[in-house]
Motif scaffolding. Sequence first.
Motif, PDB file in Angstrom:
ATOM      1  N   THR A 264       1.225 -19.339 -36.404  1.00  0.00           N
ATOM      2  CA  THR A 264       1.622 -20.170 -35.377  1.00  0.00           C
ATOM      3  C   THR A 264       3.046 -19.875 -34.805  1.00  0.00           C
ATOM      4  O   THR A 264       3.736 -19.413 -35.622  1.00  0.00           O
ATOM      5  CB  THR A 264       1.488 -21.818 -35.911  1.00  0.00           C
ATOM      6  OG1 THR A 264       2.575 -21.875 -36.948  1.00  0.00           O
ATOM      7  CG2 THR A 264       0.522 -21.975 -36.588  1.00  0.00           C
ATOM      8  N   ARG A 265       3.357 -20.259 -33.704  1.00  0.00           N
ATOM      9  CA  ARG A 265       4.549 -19.955 -33.003  1.00  0.00           C
ATOM     10  C   ARG A 265       5.612 -20.576 -33.694  1.00  0.00           C
ATOM     11  O   ARG A 265       6.641 -19.876 -33.749  1.00  0.00           O
ATOM     12  CB  ARG A 265       4.637 -20.405 -31.615  1.00  0.00           C
ATOM     13  CG  ARG A 265       3.719 -19.430 -30.503  1.00  0.00           C
ATOM     14  CD  ARG A 265       3.651 -19.990 -29.141  1.00  0.00           C
ATOM     15  NE  ARG A 265       3.024 -18.980 -28.333  1.00  0.00           N
ATOM     16  CZ  ARG A 265       3.639 -17.899 -27.822  1.00  0.00           C
ATOM     17  NH1 ARG A 265       4.959 -17.905 -28.008  1.00  0.00           N
ATOM     18  NH2 ARG A 265       2.823 -17.184 -27.045  1.00  0.00           N
ATOM     19  N   GLU A 266       5.192 -21.719 -34.353  1.00  0.00           N
ATOM     20  CA  GLU A 266       6.516 -22.319 -35.142  1.00  0.00           C
ATOM     21  C   GLU A 266       7.010 -21.531 -36.344  1.00  0.00           C
ATOM     22  O   GLU A 266       7.959 -21.699 -36.752  1.00  0.00           O
ATOM     23  CB  GLU A 266       5.933 -23.817 -35.594  1.00  0.00           C
ATOM     24  CG  GLU A 266       5.746 -24.620 -34.225  1.00  0.00           C
ATOM     25  CD  GLU A 266       4.603 -24.445 -33.595  1.00  0.00           C
ATOM     26  OE1 GLU A 266       4.403 -24.833 -32.236  1.00  0.00           O
ATOM     27  OE2 GLU A 266       3.281 -23.599 -33.941  1.00  0.00           O
TER      28      GLU A 266
ATOM     29  N   PRO B 210      11.237 -13.827 -30.578  1.00  0.00           N
ATOM     30  CA  PRO B 210      10.105 -13.277 -29.743  1.00  0.00           C
ATOM     31  C   PRO B 210       8.905 -13.126 -30.455  1.00  0.00           C
ATOM     32  O   PRO B 210       8.947 -12.599 -31.543  1.00  0.00           O
ATOM     33  CB  PRO B 210      10.613 -12.132 -28.814  1.00  0.00           C
ATOM     34  CG  PRO B 210      11.367 -11.396 -30.159  1.00  0.00           C
ATOM     35  CD  PRO B 210      12.228 -12.571 -30.630  1.00  0.00           C
ATOM     36  N   ILE B 211       7.782 -13.566 -29.939  1.00  0.00           N
ATOM     37  CA  ILE B 211       6.351 -13.458 -30.635  1.00  0.00           C
ATOM     38  C   ILE B 211       5.910 -11.983 -30.636  1.00  0.00           C
ATOM     39  O   ILE B 211       5.457 -11.406 -31.684  1.00  0.00           O
ATOM     40  CB  ILE B 211       5.528 -14.439 -30.205  1.00  0.00           C
ATOM     41  CG1 ILE B 211       6.047 -15.893 -30.246  1.00  0.00           C
ATOM     42  CG2 ILE B 211       4.225 -14.262 -30.788  1.00  0.00           C
ATOM     43  CD1 ILE B 211       5.970 -16.414 -31.684  1.00  0.00           C
TER      44      ILE B 211
ATOM     45  N   HIS C 254      -1.186  -9.782 -35.103  1.00  0.00           N
ATOM     46  CA  HIS C 254      -1.210  -8.453 -36.127  1.00  0.00           C
ATOM     47  C   HIS C 254      -1.408  -9.446 -37.331  1.00  0.00           C
ATOM     48  O   HIS C 254      -2.147  -8.880 -38.252  1.00  0.00           O
ATOM     49  CB  HIS C 254       0.635  -7.880 -36.195  1.00  0.00           C
ATOM     50  CG  HIS C 254       0.372  -7.351 -37.377  1.00  0.00           C
ATOM     51  ND1 HIS C 254       0.270  -5.813 -37.513  1.00  0.00           N
ATOM     52  CD2 HIS C 254       1.153  -7.612 -38.638  1.00  0.00           C
ATOM     53  CE1 HIS C 254       0.426  -5.617 -38.687  1.00  0.00           C
ATOM     54  NE2 HIS C 254       1.107  -6.362 -39.375  1.00  0.00           N
ATOM     55  N   ASN C 255      -0.607 -10.616 -37.688  1.00  0.00           N
ATOM     56  CA  ASN C 255      -1.002 -11.519 -38.853  1.00  0.00           C
ATOM     57  C   ASN C 255      -2.433 -11.823 -39.062  1.00  0.00           C
ATOM     58  O   ASN C 255      -3.287 -11.890 -40.225  1.00  0.00           O
ATOM     59  CB  ASN C 255      -0.125 -12.618 -39.080  1.00  0.00           C
ATOM     60  CG  ASN C 255       1.364 -12.392 -39.227  1.00  0.00           C
ATOM     61  OD1 ASN C 255       1.724 -11.078 -39.561  1.00  0.00           O
ATOM     62  ND2 ASN C 255       2.241 -13.103 -38.901  1.00  0.00           N
TER      63      ASN C 255
ATOM     64  N   ARG D  80      -7.121 -18.184 -34.658  1.00  0.00           N
ATOM     65  CA  ARG D  80      -5.828 -18.547 -35.380  1.00  0.00           C
ATOM     66  C   ARG D  80      -5.706 -20.017 -35.679  1.00  0.00           C
ATOM     67  O   ARG D  80      -5.380 -20.219 -37.117  1.00  0.00           O
ATOM     68  CB  ARG D  80      -4.677 -17.871 -34.540  1.00  0.00           C
ATOM     69  CG  ARG D  80      -4.656 -16.537 -34.289  1.00  0.00           C
ATOM     70  CD  ARG D  80      -3.379 -16.159 -33.863  1.00  0.00           C
ATOM     71  NE  ARG D  80      -2.810 -16.989 -32.941  1.00  0.00           N
ATOM     72  CZ  ARG D  80      -2.565 -16.732 -31.501  1.00  0.00           C
ATOM     73  NH1 ARG D  80      -3.307 -15.474 -31.330  1.00  0.00           N
ATOM     74  NH2 ARG D  80      -2.497 -17.331 -30.659  1.00  0.00           N
ATOM     75  N   ALA D  81      -5.823 -21.005 -34.736  1.00  0.00           N
ATOM     76  CA  ALA D  81      -5.729 -22.285 -35.191  1.00  0.00           C
ATOM     77  C   ALA D  81      -6.549 -22.733 -36.531  1.00  0.00           C
ATOM     78  O   ALA D  81      -6.213 -23.499 -37.293  1.00  0.00           O
ATOM     79  CB  ALA D  81      -5.785 -23.154 -34.061  1.00  0.00           C
ATOM     80  N   ARG D  82      -7.765 -22.319 -36.400  1.00  0.00           N
ATOM     81  CA  ARG D  82      -8.903 -22.549 -37.355  1.00  0.00           C
ATOM     82  C   ARG D  82      -8.076 -22.232 -38.897  1.00  0.00           C
ATOM     83  O   ARG D  82      -8.203 -22.945 -39.716  1.00  0.00           O
ATOM     84  CB  ARG D  82     -10.259 -22.110 -37.035  1.00  0.00           C
ATOM     85  CG  ARG D  82     -11.320 -22.720 -37.983  1.00  0.00           C
ATOM     86  CD  ARG D  82     -12.716 -22.511 -37.490  1.00  0.00           C
ATOM     87  NE  ARG D  82     -13.063 -21.033 -37.521  1.00  0.00           N
ATOM     88  CZ  ARG D  82     -13.309 -20.215 -36.381  1.00  0.00           C
ATOM     89  NH1 ARG D  82     -13.529 -20.720 -35.415  1.00  0.00           N
ATOM     90  NH2 ARG D  82     -13.728 -19.062 -36.577  1.00  0.00           N
TER      91      ARG D  82
END
Length: 266
Positions: free
Chosen positions: A227-229, A234-235, A241-242, A215-217
């Motif tokens: 990203t959480r931001e 709630p996540i 999913h994304n 995900r980060a990459r």
Amino acid sequence: MCENLPLPGGQRLWPGHPSLAHGVPASTAPGTIYALSVAGGVTTGPREGQAILFGRNRPEVHLCLGENDREVSRQHGQLIHYRRQWWVSTWGRKPLRLPDSRLLYVDDDPVPLAEGYTQLFVRGSGRREHLLELFVAGPEPRTAVRPGEPTWPRRVWRLDVAERLALTALAERYLRHERYAQPLTWAGTAKQLARLQPETGWDDKKVERLVAQVRARLSAQGVAGLTREEIGEPIGNMLNHNLIQELLQSSTLTPADLCLLDHAED
């Protein structure tokens, strides 16, 4: 048949007009909007306050949408040019579905339209959905593609062997085309992988770290919603999913990858 409400300064697009996905004439002035349904449509220039009404009651609207479907409101919404931009709003009982599955309700503020091609949908009776195609011309209108022109290459994300295996397990329900698919849990994914590779030491923490790295990459390379931001609390399952949606849309993962899980199923 009753006629549509005349649109001052506009021109009519008759039923059978080619899809706006093919583009608009190269000579189209910037800011001009085209709006089209199966019943026909309209086009007009970017005059301040110019409005286009759409809905099922043909005599009361400039563009007829869902004419024989009483789930569509008689005047379901409006396109209006304001401050050098086209905006869409809805007055109907049912929301408009915008790109990225965003729903626009009657009490929501108008939403600006981007240049180029946009699809809007209104859900009708049964399983019907009524499509409203829009095209806002920019400085360089996107004209129709010639049949012989080469296809743009798709962007397929690079995954190593462990990443592909873990993400295939995480996305198994999507790859099997299950309705309302959700990502597998960390524990469920680890159980699948441990069954396939008992010597590798798969557990839920190892799976979570690996997926977070992917995900980060991808987020660093411009993929949104990872990203959480961006998502906020709630996540839930939304980050995974994304991620899965991006991997499927880019054909990075395909149903053929399910063969990697064959031994796990045994």
